[in-house]
Design a protein around this motif. Structure first.
Motif, PDB file in Angstrom:
ATOM      1  N   LYS A  51       0.832  -1.196   0.000  1.00  0.00           N
ATOM      2  CA  LYS A  51       0.000   0.000   0.000  1.00  0.00           C
ATOM      3  C   LYS A  51       0.872   1.253   0.000  1.00  0.00           C
ATOM      4  CE  LYS A  51      -4.443   1.044   2.055  1.00  0.00           C
ATOM      5  NZ  LYS A  51      -5.404   0.704   3.107  1.00  0.00           N
ATOM      6  N   TYR A  98       1.380   3.927  -3.202  1.00  0.00           N
ATOM      7  CA  TYR A  98       1.087   5.358  -3.143  1.00  0.00           C
ATOM      8  C   TYR A  98       2.295   6.179  -3.567  1.00  0.00           C
ATOM      9  CZ  TYR A  98      -0.997   9.740  -1.746  1.00  0.00           C
ATOM     10  OH  TYR A  98      -1.515  11.008  -1.772  1.00  0.00           O
ATOM     11  N   TRP A 153      -3.347   8.982   3.830  1.00  0.00           N
ATOM     12  CA  TRP A 153      -4.046   8.288   2.749  1.00  0.00           C
ATOM     13  C   TRP A 153      -4.207   6.810   3.047  1.00  0.00           C
ATOM     14  CZ3 TRP A 153      -2.912   4.241  -0.542  1.00  0.00           C
ATOM     15  CH2 TRP A 153      -3.804   4.070  -1.610  1.00  0.00           C
ATOM     16  N   ILE A 156      -4.215  15.235   2.728  1.00  0.00           N
ATOM     17  CA  ILE A 156      -4.524  14.184   1.764  1.00  0.00           C
ATOM     18  C   ILE A 156      -5.511  13.226   2.411  1.00  0.00           C
ATOM     19  CG2 ILE A 156      -3.573  12.309   0.387  1.00  0.00           C
ATOM     20  CD1 ILE A 156      -2.525  15.019  -0.448  1.00  0.00           C
ATOM     21  N   THR A 204     -10.237   9.842  -1.610  1.00  0.00           N
ATOM     22  CA  THR A 204     -11.414  10.386  -2.297  1.00  0.00           C
ATOM     23  C   THR A 204     -12.509   9.329  -2.379  1.00  0.00           C
ATOM     24  OG1 THR A 204     -10.581   9.626  -4.413  1.00  0.00           O
ATOM     25  CG2 THR A 204      -9.951  11.867  -3.727  1.00  0.00           C
TER      26      THR A 204
END
Lengths: 177, 339
Positions: free
Chosen positions: B261, B265, B279, B313, B316
């Motif tokens: 992960k 990113y 995030w 951050i 979304t």
């Protein structure tokens, strides 16, 4: 009910059919025929259109697993199959004569899908004699300004195939941001 | 032209070539000599400043790797289509022609434009001293970072310390040799002070390092991962944004979905430690350790932020949706959920 698809591509004999079979909950529908290109690979059969497996999720959504035919004469199928795909798994047989050049073929032919979504690279047959080190695969990616994960895997092992998928999902989640 | 203006010939050796190919090189050297352009003489590899090697064969590859541990040398690579054409290396395509050989020799001659490029003993000693900072900063990670940044022209270094396997490593060759199983490194206390010393050219350990050594990340990754204890190490800055320049070799090091992960990113976005933490939802300490490991391996590069407005951050809606789908697939296939 929604349908999604993940594409498995790579050279003949790289383990695409085997990898799909290791995770598909349905028996893989395989459009195999006798392999006439024994100069490319000694295996008895080869995929001539595509392999097809699937996973049904708890809510009924389906994830289709498509394996593209590996021979270059079927590359017209690659673009058709990859439309709307979630992402791409590229399998490279490290025991072939020029595996780095093989990788370049798939990076170039699937450039659009890789740009739009993402890809992971699984290197198979790393135990079959000397072949390029993983560093050399990364050099190829660097030359193309691609930052993609590369894993040595055994396509027969479910855990290895799941590793590729986990890397792909992580990558796609990061891309969605 | 008087004798003082004729440059002293440098030695050139060849490894892994056929007899016919070596004869062609002889012929070219003879022709150059007869024209008063003798800048090269055929010699044993021990005395050579340039090497012509077929790196597609084991003998040639091993000779080339050891040869180039010493700075200010030239390698002319024969037969390798994906040759590393970095500084001091030239490619020579097969079949060898006299013209191509002559061109390679010309290029190699041009490379040696500055006399006295070989580091003096004083420079070498200073480099070794520089690799060992003031007491308190002589942990393995600090010294490793120093020699990776500046090797002072030395081909290799030896690291020793209480509980540490004896390590011989070459930043240039990117190889490391341990006198004990790599498993032993797991029990090493990375806060322990260690010693470093330089290895001279000609040391018998060098060929063994090249032939038997493992890739350097076998040492760098765990050292970076376990030395910071949840804090960024001095070579990284919490205020700076970093991006992955390449993925780690997950085939040879242990990893978890969390690693994937974080690396995913950083492969897509230039980010600070806080960005990645926010995030990913992964503990800041764990993210710091991973960035330390990637940084020590030179997988991380400082990069300008790709956000026009540097706000916090947060994932979304699009990524929540993707995570939802992938978590359902993970659940179905028995993979670990990543949150």
């Amino acid at each position: 009910m929604s349908e999604f698809k993940i594409i498995f591509t790579g050279t003949m004999g790289s383990g695409k059919t085997t990898a799909i079979a290791s995770i598909s909950e349905t028996e893989v529908v395989s459009t195999d025929m006798g392999n006439s290109a024994t100069d490319e690979h000694e295996k008895a059969t080869t995929t001539v259109a595509m392999d097809f497996g699937s996973i049904t999720l708890d809510d009924g959504d389906i994830v289709r697993l498509y394996g593209t035919p590996g021979q270059k004469r079927f590359e017209f199928m690659w673009g058709i199959l990859s439309k709307g795909a979630l992402g791409l798994v590229i399998l490279v047989d490290n025991s072939r004569e020029r595996p780095l050049e093989d990788l370049v073929v798939y990076l170039d032919n699937f450039a659009g899908l890789i740009e739009d979504t993402g890809a992971v690279i699984g290197v198979t047959c790393t135990d079959k004699g000397p072949g390029p080190a993983l560093d050399e695969y990364y050099e190829v990616l660097l030359q193309r300004k691609l930052i993609l994960p590369v894993f040595p895997i055994d396509a027969r092992k479910k855990t290895d195939v799941l590793t590729l998928l986990e890397a792909l999902f992580s990558y796609l989640e990061a891309a969605a941001r | 032209m008087d004798g003082s203006s004729i440059p002293k010939p440098r030695g050139i050796a060849a490894v892994g070539l056929s007899q016919e190919e070596e004869q062609k090189i002889f012929d070219v050297l003879f022709a150059l000599g007869s024209q008063g352009k003798m800048q090269w003489r055929y010699t044993d590899i021990k005395y050579a400043a340039a090497l012509i090697a077929d790196t597609t064969v084991q003998e040639g590859r091993a000779a080339a790797e050891q040869f180039m541990l010493v700075p200010e040398r030239v390698l002319i690579v024969v037969g390798n289509d994906v040759a590393d054409l970095s500084h001091g290396r030239f490619a020579l395509a097969r079949p060898l022609t006299e013209q191509a050989i002559g061109q390679s020799l010309h290029d190699a001659t041009g490379y040696f434009s500055l006399p006295g490029a070989i580091p003096s003993p004083l420079t070498v000693a200073a480099s070794v001293q520089a690799a060992k900072q003031a007491p308190g900063n002589d942990r393995l990670v600090d010294l490793l970072h120093n020699v990776m940044e500046e090797d002072g022209g030395l081909p290799a270094f030896i690291f020793t310390g209480t509980g540490l396997p004896r390590l011989v490593l070459s930043p240039k060759a990117k190889k490391v040799l341990s006198d004990k199983p790599w498993e032993d490194l797991k029990s090493f206390d990375f806060s322990t002070s260690v010693e470093v010393q330089g290895v001279s050219v000609g040391d018998p350990i060098l060929p063994r390092l090249i032939l038997d050594g493992l890739p350097l990340h076998y040492l760098l990754w765990p050292t970076g991962l376990y030395s910071g204890h949840g804090q960024l190490l001095p070579y990284l800055d919490a205020a700076k944004t970093y991006k992955l320049s390449r993925w780690p070799e997950f085939g040879t090091i242990d990893f978890t979905p969390q690693f994937l992960k974080v690396m995913s990113y950083l492969s897509k976005h230039a980010a600070t430690l806080s960005d990645v933490t926010a995030w990913s939802g992964i503990a800041r300490e764990d993210v710091a350790d991973l960035m330390n490991a990637a940084g020590l391996c030179s997988y991380l590069a400082s990069a300008p932020s790709d956000d026009l407005a540097r706000g916090p951050i947060v994932p979304t809606e699009a990524v929540q949706e993707k995570r939802g789908l992938f978590n359902r697939i993970r659940n179905k296939l028995g993979m670990l959920q990543t949150g």
